[in-house]
Enzyme design. Structure first.
Site, mmCIF file in Angstrom:
data_model
loop_
_atom_site.group_PDB
_atom_site.id
_atom_site.type_symbol
_atom_site.label_atom_id
_atom_site.label_comp_id
_atom_site.label_asym_id
_atom_site.label_seq_id
_atom_site.Cartn_x
_atom_site.Cartn_y
_atom_site.Cartn_z
ATOM 1 N N ASN A 71 0.823 -1.212 0.000
ATOM 2 C CA ASN A 71 0.000 0.000 0.000
ATOM 3 C C ASN A 71 0.854 1.258 0.000
ATOM 4 O O ASN A 71 0.511 2.264 -0.632
ATOM 5 C CB ASN A 71 -0.932 0.007 1.209
ATOM 6 N N ALA A 72 1.978 1.226 0.717
ATOM 7 C CA ALA A 72 2.880 2.382 0.740
ATOM 8 C C ALA A 72 3.460 2.631 -0.642
ATOM 9 O O ALA A 72 3.593 3.787 -1.076
ATOM 10 C CB ALA A 72 4.001 2.160 1.757
ATOM 11 N N VAL A 73 3.802 1.569 -1.347
ATOM 12 C CA VAL A 73 4.334 1.698 -2.707
ATOM 13 C C VAL A 73 3.262 2.250 -3.640
ATOM 14 O O VAL A 73 3.541 3.091 -4.498
ATOM 15 C CB VAL A 73 4.855 0.335 -3.214
ATOM 16 N N ARG A 119 1.507 -10.153 -3.973
ATOM 17 C CA ARG A 119 1.515 -11.597 -4.241
ATOM 18 C C ARG A 119 2.521 -12.318 -3.341
ATOM 19 O O ARG A 119 2.243 -13.376 -2.798
ATOM 20 C CB ARG A 119 1.844 -11.833 -5.711
ATOM 21 N N ASP A 148 -5.138 4.596 -9.098
ATOM 22 C CA ASP A 148 -5.038 4.594 -10.568
ATOM 23 C C ASP A 148 -5.867 5.718 -11.170
ATOM 24 O O ASP A 148 -5.460 6.375 -12.126
ATOM 25 C CB ASP A 148 -5.512 3.250 -11.139
ATOM 26 N N GLY A 167 1.873 -4.866 -7.004
ATOM 27 C CA GLY A 167 1.171 -6.128 -7.235
ATOM 28 C C GLY A 167 2.056 -7.326 -6.938
ATOM 29 O O GLY A 167 1.603 -8.329 -6.354
#
Length: 209
Positions: A32-34, A77, A94, A73
């Site tokens: 989430n930080a990324v 994963r 996005d 993403g």
């Protein structure tokens, strides 16, 4: 053929991104930080550079930070899969990124009195939002919507290449790219709506989706 190339390119990028993702997770950085950092980078690149006419620098910065889509993403994963909030955050960010990119492009073209280009940028902004909304709404109703020739990666690539070429001296490239993108985005909306309509018709007639 284009789909095969896209899958191969993504697979190649994943091999590059995985070591970075593993390192970030090891030091405690969350997906989430990324996601948020990537969005901020795209917004800054668009507003500070692109909107002021620094198209080459803007395109490079936006492209770099847009790649965090693949990074977060991969991190999700590796850490056991994306959470529901993580998926929601990613989709929301996005939309922020897309708004910043096309809003900045439209603003810069307006300062150049390029009304044809402004119109194309606004169509791209609205149609791009619809591309994502139609898919989300269909999935919310229990249907699939994995069709279309202009998904988000392709849309950003087209406008990025156009901005880069215009920044290098091809004045017509950005406007041409925007109109191309507008056309394929509208076409993709039509594709997805048709796809969902057929599923709905089959479901209502009792035939399996």
């Amino acid at each position: 053929m284009a789909k095969i190339f896209q899958v191969s390119a993504r697979a190649g990028m994943t091999r590059v991104v995985e070591p970075i993702a593993r390192t970030l997770l090891r030091v405690g950085v969350t997906p989430n930080a990324v996601t948020v950092a990537g969005t901020l980078g795209v917004v800054v690149g668009s507003v500070v550079l692109g909107a002021r006419g620094y198209l080459v620098a803007g395109a490079l910065v936006v492209t770099f930070f847009a790649l965090t889509d693949l990074l977060d993403g991969t991190m999700a994963r590796m850490s056991g899969g994306s959470s529901r909030f993580g998926a929601f955050l990613d989709s929301s960010m996005d939309r922020v990124s897309d708004g910043a990119v096309f809003g900045a492009v439209a603003y810069w073209l307006a300062t150049q009195n390029n009304h044809v280009g402004v119109a194309a940028a606004l169509i791209c902004l609205v149609a791009g939002g619809l591309v994502s909304y139609v898919k989300a709404r269909a999935e919310g109703l229990g249907m699939t919507c994995n069709v279309g020739i202009a998904e988000r990666t392709e849309r950003l690539l087209i406008v990025g290449v156009g901005g880069l070429l215009t920044g290098l001296g091809l004045d017509w490239a950005l406007v041409t790219a925007l109109w191309l993108l507008a056309a394929v985005s509208v076409f993709t909306v039509g594709q997805r709506m048709t796809h969902v309509y057929r599923q709905a018709q089959r479901a209502e007639s009792g035939v399996g989706v």
